[in-house]
Design a protein around this motif. Sequence first.
Motif, mmCIF file in Angstrom:
data_model
loop_
_atom_site.group_PDB
_atom_site.id
_atom_site.type_symbol
_atom_site.label_atom_id
_atom_site.label_comp_id
_atom_site.label_asym_id
_atom_site.label_seq_id
_atom_site.Cartn_x
_atom_site.Cartn_y
_atom_site.Cartn_z
ATOM 1 N N PRO A 18 -8.441 -4.990 1.098
ATOM 2 C CA PRO A 18 -7.878 -6.172 0.881
ATOM 3 C C PRO A 18 -6.739 -6.361 0.068
ATOM 4 N N PHE A 19 -6.188 -4.980 -0.461
ATOM 5 C CA PHE A 19 -5.003 -5.106 -1.217
ATOM 6 C C PHE A 19 -3.959 -4.229 -0.639
ATOM 7 N N GLY A 20 -4.299 -3.386 0.098
ATOM 8 C CA GLY A 20 -3.144 -2.506 0.934
ATOM 9 C C GLY A 20 -3.982 -1.223 1.640
ATOM 10 N N GLN A 21 -3.224 -0.134 1.604
ATOM 11 C CA GLN A 21 -3.545 1.000 2.180
ATOM 12 C C GLN A 21 -3.721 2.257 1.317
ATOM 13 N N VAL A 44 1.146 20.051 11.088
ATOM 14 C CA VAL A 44 0.595 18.899 11.784
ATOM 15 C C VAL A 44 1.222 17.714 11.020
ATOM 16 N N ARG A 45 1.624 16.963 11.846
ATOM 17 C CA ARG A 45 2.483 15.576 11.341
ATOM 18 C C ARG A 45 1.529 14.584 11.514
ATOM 19 N N TYR A 46 1.086 13.683 10.663
ATOM 20 C CA TYR A 46 0.186 12.638 10.446
ATOM 21 C C TYR A 46 1.327 11.325 10.291
ATOM 22 N N ASP A 47 1.198 10.287 11.094
ATOM 23 C CA ASP A 47 1.941 9.192 10.951
ATOM 24 C C ASP A 47 0.793 8.052 10.354
ATOM 25 N N LEU A 48 0.951 7.853 8.936
ATOM 26 C CA LEU A 48 -0.068 7.130 8.373
ATOM 27 C C LEU A 48 0.450 5.771 7.982
ATOM 28 N N VAL A 49 1.647 5.347 8.143
ATOM 29 C CA VAL A 49 2.136 3.975 7.830
ATOM 30 C C VAL A 49 3.366 3.963 8.715
ATOM 31 N N GLU A 79 -0.462 -8.557 -18.300
ATOM 32 C CA GLU A 79 0.258 -9.094 -17.438
ATOM 33 C C GLU A 79 0.028 -8.182 -15.962
ATOM 34 N N MET A 80 0.331 -9.094 -14.989
ATOM 35 C CA MET A 80 0.396 -8.351 -13.620
ATOM 36 C C MET A 80 1.429 -8.985 -12.983
ATOM 37 N N GLU A 81 2.011 -8.152 -11.888
ATOM 38 C CA GLU A 81 3.215 -8.397 -11.139
ATOM 39 C C GLU A 81 2.891 -8.467 -9.580
ATOM 40 N N ARG A 82 3.794 -9.166 -8.995
ATOM 41 C CA ARG A 82 3.664 -9.043 -7.376
ATOM 42 C C ARG A 82 5.088 -9.030 -6.745
ATOM 43 N N HIS A 83 5.254 -8.423 -5.683
ATOM 44 C CA HIS A 83 6.618 -8.293 -4.838
ATOM 45 C C HIS A 83 5.895 -9.058 -3.529
ATOM 46 N N VAL A 84 6.594 -10.216 -3.250
ATOM 47 C CA VAL A 84 6.088 -11.203 -1.953
ATOM 48 C C VAL A 84 6.956 -10.448 -0.864
ATOM 49 N N LEU A 85 8.120 -10.208 -1.106
ATOM 50 C CA LEU A 85 8.874 -9.582 0.166
ATOM 51 C C LEU A 85 8.659 -8.289 0.755
ATOM 52 N N GLY A 86 7.696 -7.285 -0.093
ATOM 53 C CA GLY A 86 7.774 -6.323 0.498
ATOM 54 C C GLY A 86 6.587 -5.293 -0.134
ATOM 55 N N SER A 87 6.006 -4.262 0.521
ATOM 56 C CA SER A 87 5.187 -3.511 0.181
ATOM 57 C C SER A 87 5.650 -2.545 -1.177
ATOM 58 N N GLN A 88 4.622 -1.977 -1.923
ATOM 59 C CA GLN A 88 5.204 -1.027 -2.813
ATOM 60 C C GLN A 88 4.172 0.325 -2.734
ATOM 61 N N THR A 89 4.772 1.462 -2.589
ATOM 62 C CA THR A 89 3.982 2.738 -2.422
ATOM 63 C C THR A 89 4.131 3.827 -3.693
ATOM 64 N N PHE A 90 2.851 4.249 -4.097
ATOM 65 C CA PHE A 90 2.796 5.169 -5.243
ATOM 66 C C PHE A 90 2.225 6.209 -4.608
ATOM 67 N N GLY A 121 -6.677 11.875 -7.471
ATOM 68 C CA GLY A 121 -5.489 12.811 -7.758
ATOM 69 C C GLY A 121 -4.766 13.275 -6.548
ATOM 70 N N GLN A 122 -5.559 13.070 -5.280
ATOM 71 C CA GLN A 122 -4.912 13.566 -4.198
ATOM 72 C C GLN A 122 -4.524 12.155 -3.329
ATOM 73 N N GLN A 123 -4.689 10.927 -3.842
ATOM 74 C CA GLN A 123 -4.296 9.797 -3.107
ATOM 75 C C GLN A 123 -3.171 9.063 -3.561
ATOM 76 N N GLY A 124 -2.316 8.504 -2.535
ATOM 77 C CA GLY A 124 -1.598 7.591 -3.043
ATOM 78 C C GLY A 124 -1.997 6.217 -2.474
ATOM 79 N N VAL A 125 -0.981 5.269 -2.744
ATOM 80 C CA VAL A 125 -1.476 3.808 -2.154
ATOM 81 C C VAL A 125 -0.358 3.215 -1.696
ATOM 82 N N MET A 126 -0.491 2.220 -0.747
ATOM 83 C CA MET A 126 0.755 1.254 -0.379
ATOM 84 C C MET A 126 0.011 -0.064 -0.838
#
Length: 169
Positions: A18-21, A44-49, A79-90, A121-126
């Motif tokens: 519900p929050f991203g990928q 091997v190339r994986y196209d994830l996003v 506090e919390m924040e959001r970016h309405v116009l784009g995703s943010q990936t870490f 430790g081996q996961q990122g998120v968008m």
Amino acid sequence: MNMKILKAQPLTTAAFAPFGQVIGLEATTEASAAHCTINGGNAVRYDLVPDMQLTAQGGAPMLALFRAQARTFPLNIGEMERHVLGSQTFIPLGTQCFVLVVAAAGSPCRAEALQAFITNGQQGVMLAPGTWHHALLAVEGGDFAVIERRAALVDCEVHAMPAGLQLHL
């Protein structure tokens, strides 16, 4: 003061949907992700996003490096924040864990809507556009690649949270 405790749960693709990928190759993702052999069969190339949703209203993709210090837990959520116009990936550039405190897109952000996830430790998120999130919460200090939208107008809305909200690992 009545303290509300938010407990971090392990990050999974299904729980985070519900929050991203989630960015990473779990067994199910590896089998279903678009992929091909490259570099003479040595990789091997994986196209994830396929679409990172960064070009709204003239935005452009930007890659940044965040050097994060380890946080101390329990941690007060102010506090919390959001970016309405784009995703943010870490994406960690190592094996450091981090915690995500998120709430679904919408207004306003409410304490009872928050959920917390800890990476392995081996996961990122968008984070999907509009998803409420806390700033980067590194459990272990280290470097993170961050992909986000860059534009003349800054796309960051900050919302103060009520006192008495605490994150536990």
